[in-house]
Design a protein around this motif. Structure first.
Motif, PDB file in Angstrom:
ATOM      1  N   VAL A 106      -8.236 -16.662  32.016  1.00 21.65           N
ATOM      2  CA  VAL A 106      -7.442 -15.945  33.018  1.00 21.65           C
ATOM      3  C   VAL A 106      -6.660 -14.811  32.361  1.00 21.65           C
ATOM      4  N   VAL A 107      -5.999 -15.121  31.244  1.00 24.28           N
ATOM      5  CA  VAL A 107      -5.169 -14.112  30.584  1.00 24.28           C
ATOM      6  C   VAL A 107      -6.019 -12.930  30.114  1.00 24.28           C
ATOM      7  N   VAL A 108      -7.134 -13.238  29.464  1.00 19.51           N
ATOM      8  CA  VAL A 108      -7.935 -12.154  28.885  1.00 19.51           C
ATOM      9  C   VAL A 108      -8.544 -11.279  29.973  1.00 19.51           C
ATOM     10  N   VAL A 109      -9.083 -11.903  31.009  1.00 13.12           N
ATOM     11  CA  VAL A 109      -9.703 -11.104  32.070  1.00 13.12           C
ATOM     12  C   VAL A 109      -8.645 -10.268  32.789  1.00 13.12           C
ATOM     13  N   ALA A 110      -7.484 -10.863  33.039  1.00  8.12           N
ATOM     14  CA  ALA A 110      -6.421 -10.112  33.708  1.00  8.12           C
ATOM     15  C   ALA A 110      -6.000  -8.918  32.852  1.00  8.12           C
ATOM     16  N   LEU A 111      -5.816  -9.156  31.564  1.00  7.56           N
ATOM     17  CA  LEU A 111      -5.397  -8.074  30.670  1.00  7.56           C
ATOM     18  C   LEU A 111      -6.459  -6.976  30.624  1.00  7.56           C
ATOM     19  N   SER A 112      -7.710  -7.412  30.625  1.00  7.03           N
ATOM     20  CA  SER A 112      -8.817  -6.475  30.574  1.00  7.03           C
ATOM     21  C   SER A 112      -8.829  -5.574  31.816  1.00  7.03           C
ATOM     22  N   LEU A 113      -8.653  -6.200  32.991  1.00  4.94           N
ATOM     23  CA  LEU A 113      -8.646  -5.424  34.229  1.00  4.94           C
ATOM     24  C   LEU A 113      -7.420  -4.509  34.287  1.00  4.94           C
ATOM     25  N   LEU A 114      -6.295  -5.027  33.805  1.00  2.00           N
ATOM     26  CA  LEU A 114      -5.075  -4.220  33.783  1.00  2.00           C
ATOM     27  C   LEU A 114      -5.271  -2.984  32.905  1.00  2.00           C
ATOM     28  N   MET A 115      -5.911  -3.190  31.768  1.00  2.00           N
ATOM     29  CA  MET A 115      -6.156  -2.087  30.845  1.00  2.00           C
ATOM     30  C   MET A 115      -7.020  -1.024  31.523  1.00  2.00           C
ATOM     31  N   GLU A 116      -8.023  -1.496  32.267  1.00  2.00           N
ATOM     32  CA  GLU A 116      -8.896  -0.544  32.963  1.00  2.00           C
ATOM     33  C   GLU A 116      -8.091   0.285  33.956  1.00  2.00           C
ATOM     34  N   ARG A 117      -7.266  -0.423  34.738  1.00  2.00           N
ATOM     35  CA  ARG A 117      -6.528   0.255  35.801  1.00  2.00           C
ATOM     36  C   ARG A 117      -5.508   1.223  35.223  1.00  2.00           C
ATOM     37  N   ALA A 118      -4.784   0.789  34.178  1.00  2.00           N
ATOM     38  CA  ALA A 118      -3.659   1.579  33.688  1.00  2.00           C
ATOM     39  C   ALA A 118      -4.081   2.655  32.693  1.00  2.00           C
ATOM     40  N   VAL A 119      -5.150   2.418  31.961  1.00  2.00           N
ATOM     41  CA  VAL A 119      -5.471   3.331  30.865  1.00  2.00           C
ATOM     42  C   VAL A 119      -6.824   4.020  31.053  1.00  2.00           C
ATOM     43  N   PHE A 120      -7.874   3.219  31.279  1.00  2.00           N
ATOM     44  CA  PHE A 120      -9.205   3.830  31.318  1.00  2.00           C
ATOM     45  C   PHE A 120      -9.363   4.740  32.533  1.00  2.00           C
ATOM     46  N   ARG A 121      -8.832   4.298  33.679  1.00  2.00           N
ATOM     47  CA  ARG A 121      -9.077   5.073  34.896  1.00  2.00           C
ATOM     48  C   ARG A 121      -8.487   6.474  34.819  1.00  2.00           C
ATOM     49  N   PRO A 122      -7.198   6.612  34.413  1.00  2.00           N
ATOM     50  CA  PRO A 122      -6.688   7.991  34.324  1.00  2.00           C
ATOM     51  C   PRO A 122      -7.398   8.835  33.269  1.00  2.00           C
ATOM     52  N   LEU A 123      -8.037   8.191  32.310  1.00  2.00           N
ATOM     53  CA  LEU A 123      -8.643   8.946  31.218  1.00  2.00           C
ATOM     54  C   LEU A 123     -10.131   9.193  31.422  1.00  2.00           C
ATOM     55  N   ARG A 124     -10.634   8.860  32.606  1.00  2.00           N
ATOM     56  CA  ARG A 124     -12.076   8.899  32.794  1.00  2.00           C
ATOM     57  C   ARG A 124     -12.682  10.254  32.485  1.00  2.00           C
ATOM     58  N   THR A 125     -11.922  11.326  32.737  1.00  2.00           N
ATOM     59  CA  THR A 125     -12.485  12.658  32.513  1.00  2.00           C
ATOM     60  C   THR A 125     -12.120  13.214  31.138  1.00  2.00           C
ATOM     61  N   ALA A 126     -11.324  12.478  30.367  1.00  2.00           N
ATOM     62  CA  ALA A 126     -10.907  12.997  29.058  1.00  2.00           C
ATOM     63  C   ALA A 126     -12.064  12.934  28.073  1.00  2.00           C
ATOM     64  N   SER A 127     -11.900  13.633  26.950  1.00  2.00           N
ATOM     65  CA  SER A 127     -12.971  13.640  25.946  1.00  2.00           C
ATOM     66  C   SER A 127     -13.031  12.281  25.248  1.00  2.00           C
ATOM     67  N   PRO A 128     -14.207  11.935  24.691  1.00  2.00           N
ATOM     68  CA  PRO A 128     -14.348  10.635  24.025  1.00  2.00           C
ATOM     69  C   PRO A 128     -13.315  10.419  22.925  1.00  2.00           C
ATOM     70  N   ALA A 129     -12.981  11.492  22.195  1.00  2.00           N
ATOM     71  CA  ALA A 129     -12.018  11.344  21.103  1.00  2.00           C
ATOM     72  C   ALA A 129     -10.658  10.920  21.650  1.00  2.00           C
ATOM     73  N   VAL A 130     -10.247  11.551  22.748  1.00  2.00           N
ATOM     74  CA  VAL A 130      -8.944  11.223  23.328  1.00  2.00           C
ATOM     75  C   VAL A 130      -8.938   9.779  23.839  1.00  2.00           C
ATOM     76  N   MET A 131     -10.037   9.374  24.496  1.00  2.00           N
ATOM     77  CA  MET A 131     -10.104   8.002  25.002  1.00  2.00           C
ATOM     78  C   MET A 131     -10.004   7.008  23.854  1.00  2.00           C
ATOM     79  N   LEU A 132     -10.749   7.278  22.777  1.00  2.00           N
ATOM     80  CA  LEU A 132     -10.738   6.358  21.636  1.00  2.00           C
ATOM     81  C   LEU A 132      -9.340   6.263  21.033  1.00  2.00           C
ATOM     82  N   VAL A 133      -8.713   7.428  20.836  1.00  2.00           N
ATOM     83  CA  VAL A 133      -7.399   7.430  20.197  1.00  2.00           C
ATOM     84  C   VAL A 133      -6.365   6.745  21.099  1.00  2.00           C
ATOM     85  N   THR A 134      -6.522   6.885  22.413  1.00  2.00           N
ATOM     86  CA  THR A 134      -5.600   6.185  23.311  1.00  2.00           C
ATOM     87  C   THR A 134      -5.750   4.674  23.164  1.00  2.00           C
TER      88      THR A 134
END
Lengths: 346, 306
Positions: B73-101
């Motif tokens: 439960v903890v890992v999946v929740a954290l994983s989904l949270l990470m997607e929502r809070a970090v990956f989604r706003p960065l979807r259009t950013a360059s790969p380098a920026v996404m990796l460094v974030t």
């Protein structure tokens, strides 16, 4: 005329920032001076990384290997003769019986970094994209492994101590300035422009006769030399160093500095290094309790949480970095037409 | 007698290496799934596993099943949270920026773990004892095998088979494969971006939780840098194998896990400290010979898409 004024402004902006930090460091108490000197050495390291990563657009995780060899070369060669056998019992006699001065050790660090980078870059610069990133990371791993386990060339897993602490405010400032001037001269040179052309469009650059491999190799070598030099400054700042201090954490931190400042400009590299170092120093102070109008007292150990969170937030809000990846200009709105800039296609 | 012993040791090393390869392969799939749809290398994947391991440690006094469920439960929740809070706003950013974030996120999660760990007692590290029985040894044909190794291999094989079924036989699997090939075109044809990405992140979280359980059994002493080293090595393996396609990435992950264990065992004792140099020297060699990936044949790399 305008292009020379523009160029002057572009190089003056980061230089002024660095000098300001250098002067500021002499005005604060001794316990806080280290924050400023650290920031200046970070500038030198990040600028070194920028010379390759920023100009070529290829992400490298290996530049800290050159910082490491520079630091250990400068450190090992400046420990006073009488203490060497104590600190470095197994070392080669050649290294044991010679000691050089401070300035020479910095030059040696730059030379070692440059030669190492050239040797590594010769095969690796054929790669691009993720393969290049992972291959340079492999270089970091190998360098770390050898420095840590091969006690004939260094202290191995123990601390390299008793290195003269010669990096003061003057040396740190001058060192950072040298890195900035070299980086600026490079990016305005023919080589720098050819490489930047290949960053924007590798195929088009090849089409007009740019040898991408060769240009990347030059930048990688220059970057390695600057990184080695910065490593020399670092070891003389700290006085003692272990291989862990020039490994993963420094690699990630300096890359974050570069990207947060704006990966494609020298100004971005300097701003990023100073901003993140400044934030980190402020947070360390805030853990002890600090007053800036309101008093801030963070719980112990929360520094890295805030640092990570703020860095992530900056990257999410400004993916192209604080400077937008552009050089500083007095006529910012004219960016598209200024010649020396690195304005990216929108 | 020595010969028999040798053979047993060889078999022992082989089994251990396959076990390690299996765990690394699971991590490779978790990283590869997200890379497929987002073109994002999630460096913070190791911290997801770390969070799972801490959950296991903190719930050690509960029944094993409850502890493992909490971990998922903890890992999946954290994983989904990470997607929502970090990956989604960065979807259009360059790969380098996404990796460094994701570096920054990894930094932050590790610092949080350290703080929580120290709050609990003043020592760094927590012991996860409830899952430890899996670490017991059974003897099969003269070869001592830890139960965990068997479990790891079975779990990896089972999970990969299920995943293959999901990807090849269901609509969402088809959508995920389409998105991994060409996200833009897939969206034009009616693939829902958010759903596909959420599904990939969810599956990758499930895999992270599985790995958390397996690794915690192996190394019951959980510290803030838990799984960090493994993640880095798997990332290297994924690129070496060929990150463009899931199965090449998985093979790469398995291979590097297998190879590190084998090289570690094969080096003479006085040289074994140099194993990273051997492994990473090999990595450089493979990358120079096959930059698009060891197992990638034919198709041009799609990594650097505009």
């Amino acid at each position: 005329m305008r292009r020379y004024v523009d160029a002057g402004v572009q190089v003056a902006a980061p230089a002024v920032l660095v000098v300001a930090v250098g002067i500021w460091s002499t005005l604060v108490s001794e316990s806080k001076e280290i924050y400023f000197l650290n920031a200046l050495v970070s500038v030198a390291i990040v600028v070194a990384i920028y010379v390759f990563v920023g100009n070529s657009g290829v992400l490298s995780f290996g530049q800290i290997s050159f910082v490491a060899v520079g630091a250990f070369a400068a450190g090992v060669m400046t420990i006073p003769l009488e203490s060497k056998t104590g600190v470095l019992p197994d070392i080669y006699p050649l290294l044991r019986d010679h000691t050089i001065g401070n300035v020479w050790s910095l030059l040696l660090a730059a030379a070692v970094g440059g030669v190492f980078a050239f040797a590594v870059g010769l095969p690796l610069m054929r790669l691009s994209g993720l393969a290049a990133g992972i291959a340079t990371f492999a270089v970091l791993e190998i360098t770390h492994n050898l420095l840590r386990e091969w006690t004939k060339i260094g202290p191995g897993a123990t601390t390299l101590s008793l290195v003269p602490e010669t990096t003061d405010a003057l040396q740190a400032t001058v060192g950072a300035l040298i890195a900035i001037l070299v980086a600026f001269a490079y990016q305005r040179s023919r080589f720098g422009r050819l490489l930047r052309a290949s960053r924007e469009d590798a195929f088009a650059a090849q089409g007009v006769g740019v040898s991408v491999h060769r240009q990347r190799l030059w930048a990688f070598t220059l970057s390695g030399a600057l990184a080695g030099f910065a490593g020399g400054l670092l070891v003389h700042l700290l006085g003692s160093i272990t291989t862990e201090q020039v490994y993963l954490e420094l690699t990630f931190l300096t890359l974050m500095m570069l990207v947060i400042g704006g990966m494609t400009s020298l100004f971005g590299a300097v701003v990023g290094a100073l901003a993140v170092s400044g934030l980190d120093s402020f947070l360390s102070e805030a853990e002890q309790g600090v007053s800036v109008g309101v008093s801030i007292d963070l719980p112990q150990g929360s520094r890295l949480i805030f640092l990570g969170a703020i860095m992530a937030l900056v990257l999410i809000l400004r993916p192209s970095g604080l400077t937008g990846g552009r050089e500083f200009g007095l006529w910012r709105w004219r960016w598209r037409w200024s010649r020396g800039g690195s304005a990216q296609p929108a | 007698v020595t010969e028999a012993l040798d053979r047993a040791t060889d078999a022992q090393i082989l089994v251990d290496s396959v076990g390690q390869g299996a765990i690394y392969a699971l991590m490779a799939v978790g990283i590869g799934l997200v890379f497929g749809v987002l073109r994002l290398i999630n460096f913070a994947y190791g911290q997801l596993i770390m969070a799972g391991a801490y959950t296991l440690a903190f719930t050690s006094d509960q029944p094993v099943v409850a502890s493992v469920v909490a971990c998922f439960v903890v890992v999946v929740a954290l994983s989904l949270l990470m997607e929502r809070a970090v990956f989604r706003p960065l979807r259009t950013a360059s790969p380098a920026v996404m990796l460094v974030t994701t570096f920054a996120i990894a930094f932050m999660l590790q610092a949080i773990a350290l703080l929580v760990d120290l709050r609990n007692d003043d020592l760094i590290g927590e012991a996860a004892v409830s899952v430890a029985p899996l670490n017991q040894v059974v003897t099969i044909g003269g070869v001592e095998v830890r139960k965990l190794t068997i479990v790891a291999i079975l779990v990896a094989a089972g999970t990969l088979a299920l995943l293959a079924l999901l990807l090849m036989r269901t609509t969402i699997g088809l959508h995920m494969r389409a998105a991994a090939t060409d996200f833009g075109t897939a969206r034009l044809l009616g693939v829902r971006a958010n759903l596909v990405i959420a599904a990939a992140v969810f599956l990758s979280g499930l895999l992270a939780a599985t790995v958390a359980v397996l690794l915690t059994v192996q190394l019951p002493f959980v510290q803030p840098d838990f799984a960090l080293r493994e993640t880095i090595i798997v990332l290297v393996g994924v690129v070496v194998g060929g990150i463009d396609r899931l199965w090449t990435a998985t093979l790469g992950g398995f291979l590097i896990g297998f190879a590190t264990a084998e090289i570690n065992a094969a080096l003479p004792t006085d040289k074994s400290v140099f194993w990273p140099s051997f492994v990473f020297g090999l990595v450089i060699l493979v990358l120079l010979l096959r930059p698009a990936g060891l197992f990638s044949w034919g198709r041009a790399p799609t990594v650097e898409r505009a």
